[in-house]
Design an enzyme around this catalytic site. Structure first.
Site, PDB file in Angstrom:
ATOM      1  N   SER A 144       9.546   5.531  -3.437  1.00 56.48           N
ATOM      2  CA  SER A 144       9.433   4.572  -2.339  1.00 56.48           C
ATOM      3  C   SER A 144       8.451   5.128  -1.325  1.00 56.48           C
ATOM      4  CB  SER A 144      10.803   4.393  -1.670  1.00 56.48           C
ATOM      5  OG  SER A 144      10.642   3.804  -0.398  1.00 56.48           O
ATOM      6  N   GLN A 200      14.964  -8.565  -3.656  1.00 60.43           N
ATOM      7  CA  GLN A 200      13.672  -9.247  -3.463  1.00 60.43           C
ATOM      8  C   GLN A 200      13.229  -9.912  -4.769  1.00 60.43           C
ATOM      9  OE1 GLN A 200      10.032  -7.803  -1.208  1.00 60.43           O
ATOM     10  NE2 GLN A 200       9.536  -7.019  -3.230  1.00 60.43           N
ATOM     11  N   GLY A 211       0.811  -1.217   0.000  1.00 58.31           N
ATOM     12  CA  GLY A 211       0.000   0.000   0.000  1.00 58.31           C
ATOM     13  C   GLY A 211       0.837   1.255   0.000  1.00 58.31           C
ATOM     14  N   ASN A 212       0.178   2.393   0.343  1.00 57.21           N
ATOM     15  CA  ASN A 212       0.799   3.711   0.251  1.00 57.21           C
ATOM     16  C   ASN A 212       1.369   3.891  -1.167  1.00 57.21           C
ATOM     17  OD1 ASN A 212       3.405   5.760   1.331  1.00 57.21           O
ATOM     18  ND2 ASN A 212       1.279   6.212   1.672  1.00 57.21           N
ATOM     19  N   GLY A 224       5.414   4.399  -8.947  1.00 61.41           N
ATOM     20  CA  GLY A 224       6.173   3.165  -9.182  1.00 61.41           C
ATOM     21  C   GLY A 224       5.234   1.954  -9.148  1.00 61.41           C
ATOM     22  N   HIS A 225       4.343   1.919  -8.147  1.00 63.80           N
ATOM     23  CA  HIS A 225       3.372   0.816  -8.068  1.00 63.80           C
ATOM     24  C   HIS A 225       2.446   0.831  -9.288  1.00 63.80           C
ATOM     25  CE1 HIS A 225       4.081   1.408  -3.585  1.00 63.80           C
ATOM     26  NE2 HIS A 225       4.337   0.130  -3.738  1.00 63.80           N
TER      27      HIS A 225
HETATM   28  O1  PAF Z   1       7.860  -5.136  -1.998  1.00 63.19           O
HETATM   29  C1  PAF Z   1       6.902  -5.132  -1.192  1.00 63.19           C
HETATM   30  O2  PAF Z   1       6.112  -4.184  -1.101  1.00 63.19           O
HETATM   31  C2  PAF Z   1       6.709  -6.328  -0.276  1.00 63.19           C
HETATM   32  O3  PAF Z   1       7.935  -6.880   0.104  1.00 63.19           O
HETATM   33  C3  PAF Z   1       5.788  -7.397  -0.877  1.00 63.19           C
HETATM   34  C4  PAF Z   1       6.365  -7.985  -2.138  1.00 63.19           C
HETATM   35  C5  PAF Z   1       4.425  -6.793  -1.169  1.00 63.19           C
HETATM   36  C6  PAF Z   1       5.596  -8.535   0.136  1.00 63.19           C
HETATM   37  O4  PAF Z   1       5.037  -8.094   1.314  1.00 63.19           O
END
Ligand code: PAF
Length: 276
Positions: A181, A149, A27-28, A32-33
């Site tokens: 971020s 990640q 969230g937030n 980028g998302h």
């Molecule tokens: O990158 C993130 O926001 C988190 O690590 C994820 C992939 C949603 C897992 O909680």
């Protein structure tokens, strides 16, 4: 757009859908998302975004409690970009009983960000695995800002034969280069002005390497000293193979320089890829 809070609701919604794209988030949401959503939309009929601040990927003393939770604004943004469903479970929905079964990533989990964030990648990989099992997506998009990640998720999907295509999406940046971020909101005005310096340093290192400098240790030490004497506290600044995430060797052709550094109380991460 469907707002779903329970696994049962999600499974009912999922039943008659064919090809699903998935963007897991905490969230937030920022641009980028939204870039991740746009990429998923290009490739699939329906996109699901999860919004879940995952307690098991936060260490003791980290910002789990204070992590910004902005569900209403997030939903507005996701309606605008046309996602099909948002999955926003409570903690007790995903963890009704203590989590005793974990995804254990390779030893890369203890390096780079994992050196200071104990259990972080194990927690992130575990929740992504749970979310994959719930959503059953065909593709899933992750930002390259979290390069380590993304690497660990790809390893998990390959090792565990999950039928999901993982797509890494370029880091979204502000006009001055700062990687977008959710934690940028913690920066003071003065820190926000200084923050793009981290990416500038990465660009300078990239340029030097492209021009033929392969004394990585020396150039990274100099850059670290520069940052540490200009208000930053560098946690790591390292050159790695983008393919294996092992320390870069001169014969590696695809590199990534990864950094984590604090400005005041805010920990920022960024990276830059280099193809020789
Ligand atoms: O990158 C993130 O926001 C988190 O690590 C994820 C992939 C949603 C897992 O909680």
């Amino acid at each position: 757009m469907q707002l779903l809070h329970t696994i049962k609701e999600l499974r009912i919604w999922r039943k008659d859908k064919d090809f699903i794209g998935f963007v897991p988030t905490m969230g937030n949401l920022h641009n980028g998302h939204l870039q991740l959503v746009k990429e998923a939309k290009k490739q699939t009929d329906h996109v699901v975004v999860s919004i879940f601040v995952n307690p098991i990927q936060f260490g003791v003393g980290e910002d789990f409690e204070s992590y910004p939770r902005t569900l209403d604004q997030d939903i507005e943004k996701l309606v605008d970009v046309g996602v099909s469903a948002v999955f926003a479970p409570e903690v007790k929905e995903l963890y009704p009983t203590p989590q005793v079964t974990f995804v254990e990533p390779s030893d890369i989990q203890y390096q780079l960000c994992g050196a200071s964030r104990q259990g972080h990648f194990r927690g992130a990989a575990t929740v992504v695995n749970k979310l994959f099992n719930i959503v059953q997506p065909n593709i899933a998009c992750f930002g390259k800002k979290d390069f380590q990640q993304l690497f660990i998720i790809k390893e998990m999907v390959n090792n565990l034969n999950m039928p999901i295509k993982i797509i890494g999406v370029e880091t979204g940046r502000a006009n001055d280069g700062l990687a977008l971020s959710s934690r940028n909101g913690y920066l003071s005005d003065a820190e926000r002005l200084q923050a793009p310096e981290l990416y500038k340093i990465l660009q300078q290192l990239q340029q030097a390497i492209l021009e033929g400098d392969n004394n990585y240790t020396n150039m990274l030490n100099q850059a670290t000293t520069h940052l540490n004497t200009h208000g930053w506290q560098v946690e790591y600044l390292e050159a790695r193979s983008a393919k294996t995430l092992l320390p870069a060797q001169v014969e590696d052709k695809h590199l990534v320089i990864l950094a984590a550094a604090r400005l005041g109380k805010t920990r920022l991460i960024d990276n830059i890829e280099i193809t020789l």
